[in-house]
Each structure stands twice: as C-alpha cells, then as structure tokens.
Scaffold this motif. Structure first.
Motif, mmCIF file in Angstrom:
data_model
loop_
_atom_site.group_PDB
_atom_site.id
_atom_site.type_symbol
_atom_site.label_atom_id
_atom_site.label_comp_id
_atom_site.label_asym_id
_atom_site.label_seq_id
_atom_site.Cartn_x
_atom_site.Cartn_y
_atom_site.Cartn_z
ATOM 1 N N MET A 158 9.298 -29.812 22.789
ATOM 2 C CA MET A 158 8.074 -30.504 23.130
ATOM 3 C C MET A 158 6.915 -29.834 22.386
ATOM 4 O O MET A 158 6.729 -28.636 22.425
ATOM 5 N N SER A 159 6.106 -30.607 21.740
ATOM 6 C CA SER A 159 4.996 -30.089 20.945
ATOM 7 C C SER A 159 3.681 -30.310 21.684
ATOM 8 O O SER A 159 3.434 -31.385 22.218
ATOM 9 N N ILE A 160 2.871 -29.282 21.696
ATOM 10 C CA ILE A 160 1.546 -29.381 22.309
ATOM 11 C C ILE A 160 0.557 -29.747 21.211
ATOM 12 O O ILE A 160 0.526 -29.133 20.155
ATOM 13 N N LYS A 161 -0.224 -30.765 21.460
ATOM 14 C CA LYS A 161 -1.240 -31.193 20.495
ATOM 15 C C LYS A 161 -2.283 -30.083 20.347
ATOM 16 O O LYS A 161 -2.781 -29.557 21.328
ATOM 17 N N THR A 162 -2.592 -29.706 19.116
ATOM 18 C CA THR A 162 -3.498 -28.579 18.880
ATOM 19 C C THR A 162 -4.930 -29.045 18.594
ATOM 20 O O THR A 162 -5.533 -28.651 17.610
ATOM 21 N N THR A 163 -5.442 -29.904 19.440
ATOM 22 C CA THR A 163 -6.819 -30.334 19.285
ATOM 23 C C THR A 163 -7.747 -29.283 19.866
ATOM 24 O O THR A 163 -7.324 -28.395 20.596
ATOM 25 N N GLU A 164 -9.000 -29.392 19.547
ATOM 26 C CA GLU A 164 -9.978 -28.462 20.096
ATOM 27 C C GLU A 164 -10.334 -28.884 21.515
ATOM 28 O O GLU A 164 -10.479 -30.066 21.805
ATOM 29 N N LEU A 165 -10.455 -27.899 22.383
ATOM 30 C CA LEU A 165 -10.727 -28.135 23.800
ATOM 31 C C LEU A 165 -12.155 -27.732 24.136
ATOM 32 O O LEU A 165 -12.638 -26.699 23.675
ATOM 33 N N LYS A 166 -12.795 -28.507 24.978
ATOM 34 C CA LYS A 166 -14.147 -28.209 25.428
ATOM 35 C C LYS A 166 -14.079 -27.333 26.679
ATOM 36 O O LYS A 166 -13.078 -27.345 27.397
ATOM 37 N N PRO A 167 -15.139 -26.565 26.949
ATOM 38 C CA PRO A 167 -15.178 -25.771 28.177
ATOM 39 C C PRO A 167 -14.966 -26.674 29.397
ATOM 40 O O PRO A 167 -15.498 -27.779 29.454
ATOM 41 N N GLY A 168 -14.153 -26.217 30.337
ATOM 42 C CA GLY A 168 -13.883 -26.983 31.552
ATOM 43 C C GLY A 168 -12.635 -27.839 31.465
ATOM 44 O O GLY A 168 -12.082 -28.221 32.491
ATOM 45 N N GLU A 169 -12.151 -28.154 30.245
ATOM 46 C CA GLU A 169 -10.916 -28.921 30.113
ATOM 47 C C GLU A 169 -9.733 -28.024 30.469
ATOM 48 O O GLU A 169 -9.780 -26.813 30.274
ATOM 49 N N LYS A 170 -8.658 -28.637 30.993
ATOM 50 C CA LYS A 170 -7.477 -27.860 31.372
ATOM 51 C C LYS A 170 -6.666 -27.494 30.138
ATOM 52 O O LYS A 170 -6.473 -28.304 29.233
ATOM 53 N N ALA A 171 -6.180 -26.252 30.123
ATOM 54 C CA ALA A 171 -5.381 -25.756 29.008
ATOM 55 C C ALA A 171 -4.009 -26.439 29.008
ATOM 56 O O ALA A 171 -3.330 -26.459 30.034
ATOM 57 N N PRO A 172 -3.573 -26.998 27.858
ATOM 58 C CA PRO A 172 -2.268 -27.658 27.800
ATOM 59 C C PRO A 172 -1.101 -26.671 27.731
ATOM 60 O O PRO A 172 0.039 -27.046 27.977
ATOM 61 N N ALA A 173 -1.379 -25.400 27.399
ATOM 62 C CA ALA A 173 -0.344 -24.364 27.310
ATOM 63 C C ALA A 173 -0.991 -23.006 27.564
ATOM 64 O O ALA A 173 -2.172 -22.821 27.299
ATOM 65 N N SER A 174 -0.203 -22.063 28.052
ATOM 66 C CA SER A 174 -0.695 -20.701 28.239
ATOM 67 C C SER A 174 -0.776 -20.007 26.892
ATOM 68 O O SER A 174 0.083 -20.218 26.033
ATOM 69 N N GLY A 175 -1.803 -19.193 26.702
ATOM 70 C CA GLY A 175 -1.901 -18.437 25.465
ATOM 71 C C GLY A 175 -3.297 -17.970 25.148
ATOM 72 O O GLY A 175 -4.198 -18.015 25.991
ATOM 73 N N GLN A 176 -3.460 -17.514 23.897
ATOM 74 C CA GLN A 176 -4.750 -17.043 23.395
ATOM 75 C C GLN A 176 -5.469 -18.220 22.732
ATOM 76 O O GLN A 176 -4.905 -18.880 21.858
ATOM 77 N N VAL A 194 -9.865 -15.740 24.111
ATOM 78 C CA VAL A 194 -9.682 -15.621 25.557
ATOM 79 C C VAL A 194 -8.238 -15.990 25.891
ATOM 80 O O VAL A 194 -7.606 -16.757 25.170
ATOM 81 N N THR A 195 -7.722 -15.423 26.975
ATOM 82 C CA THR A 195 -6.390 -15.765 27.456
ATOM 83 C C THR A 195 -6.542 -16.755 28.596
ATOM 84 O O THR A 195 -7.299 -16.518 29.534
ATOM 85 N N VAL A 196 -5.816 -17.872 28.495
ATOM 86 C CA VAL A 196 -5.908 -18.917 29.518
ATOM 87 C C VAL A 196 -4.491 -19.336 29.915
ATOM 88 O O VAL A 196 -3.616 -19.478 29.062
ATOM 89 N N VAL A 197 -4.276 -19.533 31.209
ATOM 90 C CA VAL A 197 -2.991 -19.966 31.748
ATOM 91 C C VAL A 197 -2.948 -21.495 31.755
ATOM 92 O O VAL A 197 -3.947 -22.158 32.031
ATOM 93 N N LYS A 198 -1.776 -22.056 31.451
ATOM 94 C CA LYS A 198 -1.585 -23.502 31.426
ATOM 95 C C LYS A 198 -2.106 -24.135 32.717
ATOM 96 O O LYS A 198 -1.823 -23.656 33.817
ATOM 97 N N GLY A 199 -2.904 -25.195 32.573
ATOM 98 C CA GLY A 199 -3.438 -25.918 33.723
ATOM 99 C C GLY A 199 -4.765 -25.398 34.235
ATOM 100 O O GLY A 199 -5.419 -26.041 35.037
#
Length: 64
Positions: A1-19, A33-38
């Motif tokens: 499964m591939s996660i779309k690598t679009t740019e995310l705005k502040p407040g949007e949920k992270a599609p995957a855990s990572g840096q 920053v490190t963010v956990v999926k969801g």
C-alpha cells in the motif's frame, strides 16, 4: 500500500507515522517533527508552510 506524498497543512491528520519536514511558502526546508499516524500535524513556524513525509517509521509488524 502506497501513501500519497502530498504536502500536509497544520491540523490535517498524518497518513503515516514518521518524520515530517516543514516546507516554507517559497519551498525552503525547515525543521522536522515526528508525528504518529492519525494524529494532527502541529502548527508551523511560518504562515503558509506545509509538511511533507521524509522518513516513514519502520516497525516489526511491517505497518506504519
């Protein structure tokens, strides 16, 4: 499964855990920053900035 690598705005949920790296309005790279999926993306340091995933978290289950 591939996660779309679009740019995310502040407040949007992270599609995957990572840096995620902050990208300024003119494309300049900022801090990471490190963010956990969801979880929501944190506020940026400059108005108009976004985040992009630069390093997915790797774990034993193979899920991120």
């Amino acid at each position: 499964m591939s996660i779309k690598t679009t740019e995310l705005k502040p407040g949007e949920k992270a599609p995957a855990s990572g840096q995620y790296q902050e990208i300024g309005p003119r494309g300049r790279e900022g801090h990471e920053v490190t963010v956990v999926k969801g979880e929501p993306m944190p506020p940026t340091t400059v108005s108009g900035s976004t985040y992009k995933l630069v390093d997915r978290t790797k774990n034993k289950s193979g899920l991120s």
